[in-house]
Enzyme design. Structure first.
Site, PDB file in Angstrom:
ATOM      1  N   ASP A   9       0.865  -1.179   0.000  1.00 44.32           N
ATOM      2  CA  ASP A   9       0.000   0.000   0.000  1.00 44.32           C
ATOM      3  C   ASP A   9       0.905   1.234   0.000  1.00 44.32           C
ATOM      4  O   ASP A   9       2.099   1.143   0.300  1.00 44.32           O
ATOM      5  CB  ASP A   9      -0.879  -0.011   1.270  1.00 44.32           C
ATOM      6  CG  ASP A   9      -1.782   1.209   1.341  1.00 44.32           C
ATOM      7  OD1 ASP A   9      -2.374   1.568   0.310  1.00 44.32           O
ATOM      8  OD2 ASP A   9      -1.871   1.828   2.425  1.00 44.32           O
ATOM      9  N   SER A  10       0.299   2.375  -0.286  1.00 47.94           N
ATOM     10  CA  SER A  10       1.054   3.624  -0.221  1.00 47.94           C
ATOM     11  C   SER A  10       1.500   3.919   1.209  1.00 47.94           C
ATOM     12  O   SER A  10       2.466   4.635   1.422  1.00 47.94           O
ATOM     13  CB  SER A  10       0.173   4.771  -0.715  1.00 47.94           C
ATOM     14  OG  SER A  10      -1.043   4.783   0.011  1.00 47.94           O
ATOM     15  N   CYS A  72      -3.793  -1.017  -2.160  1.00 46.40           N
ATOM     16  CA  CYS A  72      -4.085   0.405  -2.398  1.00 46.40           C
ATOM     17  C   CYS A  72      -4.949   0.580  -3.646  1.00 46.40           C
ATOM     18  O   CYS A  72      -4.610   0.065  -4.719  1.00 46.40           O
ATOM     19  CB  CYS A  72      -2.742   1.109  -2.600  1.00 46.40           C
ATOM     20  SG  CYS A  72      -2.860   2.847  -2.949  1.00 46.40           S
ATOM     21  N   GLU A 151      -7.101   9.518   9.612  1.00 53.91           N
ATOM     22  CA  GLU A 151      -5.785   9.355  10.265  1.00 53.91           C
ATOM     23  C   GLU A 151      -5.704  10.170  11.556  1.00 53.91           C
ATOM     24  O   GLU A 151      -4.939   9.852  12.459  1.00 53.91           O
ATOM     25  CB  GLU A 151      -4.661   9.731   9.289  1.00 53.91           C
ATOM     26  CG  GLU A 151      -4.591   8.734   8.143  1.00 53.91           C
ATOM     27  CD  GLU A 151      -3.279   8.717   7.407  1.00 53.91           C
ATOM     28  OE1 GLU A 151      -2.441   9.606   7.608  1.00 53.91           O
ATOM     29  OE2 GLU A 151      -3.096   7.780   6.594  1.00 53.91           O
ATOM     30  N   CYS A 183     -11.196   3.143  -1.200  1.00 54.67           N
ATOM     31  CA  CYS A 183      -9.931   3.623  -0.644  1.00 54.67           C
ATOM     32  C   CYS A 183      -9.675   2.814   0.628  1.00 54.67           C
ATOM     33  O   CYS A 183     -10.624   2.505   1.366  1.00 54.67           O
ATOM     34  CB  CYS A 183     -10.048   5.114  -0.311  1.00 54.67           C
ATOM     35  SG  CYS A 183      -8.639   5.775   0.586  1.00 54.67           S
ATOM     36  N   HIS A 185      -8.697   3.502   3.480  1.00 54.51           N
ATOM     37  CA  HIS A 185      -9.096   4.088   4.762  1.00 54.51           C
ATOM     38  C   HIS A 185     -10.609   4.072   5.016  1.00 54.51           C
ATOM     39  O   HIS A 185     -11.048   4.084   6.163  1.00 54.51           O
ATOM     40  CB  HIS A 185      -8.664   5.558   4.830  1.00 54.51           C
ATOM     41  CG  HIS A 185      -7.198   5.769   4.912  1.00 54.51           C
ATOM     42  ND1 HIS A 185      -6.317   5.250   3.996  1.00 54.51           N
ATOM     43  CD2 HIS A 185      -6.448   6.478   5.797  1.00 54.51           C
ATOM     44  CE1 HIS A 185      -5.085   5.621   4.319  1.00 54.51           C
ATOM     45  NE2 HIS A 185      -5.143   6.365   5.403  1.00 54.51           N
TER      46      HIS A 185
HETATM   47  N1  DGL Z   1      -4.029   3.855  -0.026  1.00 51.73           N
HETATM   48  C1  DGL Z   1      -4.663   4.905  -0.798  1.00 51.73           C
HETATM   49  C2  DGL Z   1      -5.857   4.332  -1.570  1.00 51.73           C
HETATM   50  O1  DGL Z   1      -6.407   3.301  -1.224  1.00 51.73           O
HETATM   51  C3  DGL Z   1      -5.103   6.060   0.097  1.00 51.73           C
HETATM   52  C4  DGL Z   1      -3.960   6.852   0.697  1.00 51.73           C
HETATM   53  C5  DGL Z   1      -3.116   7.571  -0.358  1.00 51.73           C
HETATM   54  O2  DGL Z   1      -3.604   8.540  -0.976  1.00 51.73           O
HETATM   55  O3  DGL Z   1      -1.990   7.158  -0.565  1.00 51.73           O
HETATM   56  O4  DGL Z   1      -6.237   4.884  -2.569  1.00 51.73           O
END
Ligand code: DGL
Length: 268
Positions: A9-10, A72, A151, A183, A185
């Site tokens: 993931d990012s 992600c 967050e 997403c 989150h």
């Molecule tokens: N993990 C990213 C997503 O699911 C969200 C956080 C980011 O912007 O890196 O799109």
């Protein structure tokens, strides 16, 4: 097969997907890589997200993973196709499983997609949905304020409820009956969204991703054979800060003893 599953993931949000995978596949070993030095991906261009994703995937391949899960949404939107072409192991992204669940859920065939700016701009969810059902009415909305609110741990605050209404009221007026939380989150906002829109069906792709991974392991005979209570878990991050400890609790529901900091060398 006794090799780990790689998941990336990012940043830390993908731990929601990891948590679901570990619930569904307790015997498996996992290596999670969060690109915390370069998060967020959601505001970046398609080519940058693709480049970052290929570098992170290469790193995981060097760790000997038997399968790659892109947790992600933004990385799936921009790098799923190239990763599938390039890697010698099966690759599972989050978009197709989410789309399949959304198609099963909708009754009136009016659906919503929410995600980062980069995910929404890519049109990936829309394309995947329309490929299955060209008559579907799809309403998309980028919700860039959701990630920082989550967050911050502000899921129950008034300000978050206002932001939810600001982003979602328009598509709700269009009488969508289901929405995909596109997403990493957003599953954490589920109770807050459901409180405001109790009739809306909220699709959390992490549950669907875990099912896809389980299916893929079975079909390709890649499952971990030896039965045990809990597989091993390694969490690698490209930058470790104090705040990440808090996020680990938030997204994974536990703290891992040791967060390993790694450096990704793009020229490796
Ligand atoms: N993990 C990213 C997503 O699911 C969200 C956080 C980011 O912007 O890196 O799109």
């Amino acid at each position: 097969m006794e090799k780990p599953i790689g998941i990336f993931d990012s940043g830390m949000g993908g731990l929601t997907v990891l948590a679901e995978l570990r619930r569904t596949l307790p015997d498996e070993d996992f290596i999670y890589l969060g690109d915390t030095a370069r998060v967020p991906y959601g505001s970046r261009s398609a080519r940058t997200v693709e480049r970052y994703s290929l570098e992170v995937a290469d790193y995981l391949m060097q760790q000997g993973v038997k399968m790659l899960v892109i947790a992600c949404n933004t990385a799936t939107a921009h790098a799923y196709k190239s990763l599938r072409q390039k890697l010698p192991v099966p690759v599972v992204g989050v978009i197709e499983p989410g789309v399949a669940a959304l198609l099963r859920a909708t009754k009136n065939r009016r659906v919503g997609i929410i995600g980062t700016r980069s995910t929404i701009r890519s049109g990936s969810y829309e394309q995947a949905l329309k490929a299955h059902d060209p008559e579907l009415s799809v309403f998309s909305k980028a919700c860039p304020l959701f990630v920082p609110l989550i967050e911050e741990g502000w899921m129950d605050k008034k300000i978050t409820a206002l932001v939810i209404e600001e982003y979602l009221s328009e598509m709700v007026r269009e009488e969508i009956d289901s929405i995909v939380l596109g997403c990493t989150h957003y599953p954490l906002l589920r109770p807050a969204i459901q409180k405001i829109y109790p009739d809306l069906q909220l699709i959390d792709s992490s549950v669907e991703v875990a099912r896809s991974v389980a299916r893929e392991l079975l079909e390709r005979k890649l499952q971990h054979i030896e039965k045990r209570e809990r597989g091993k878990l390694r969490i690698l991050l490209t930058d470790v800060t104090d705040q990440l400890r808090q996020l680990e609790q938030l997204f994974l529901g536990m703290t891992v003893e040791h967060l390993e900091e790694v450096q990704i060398d793009p020229h490796a």
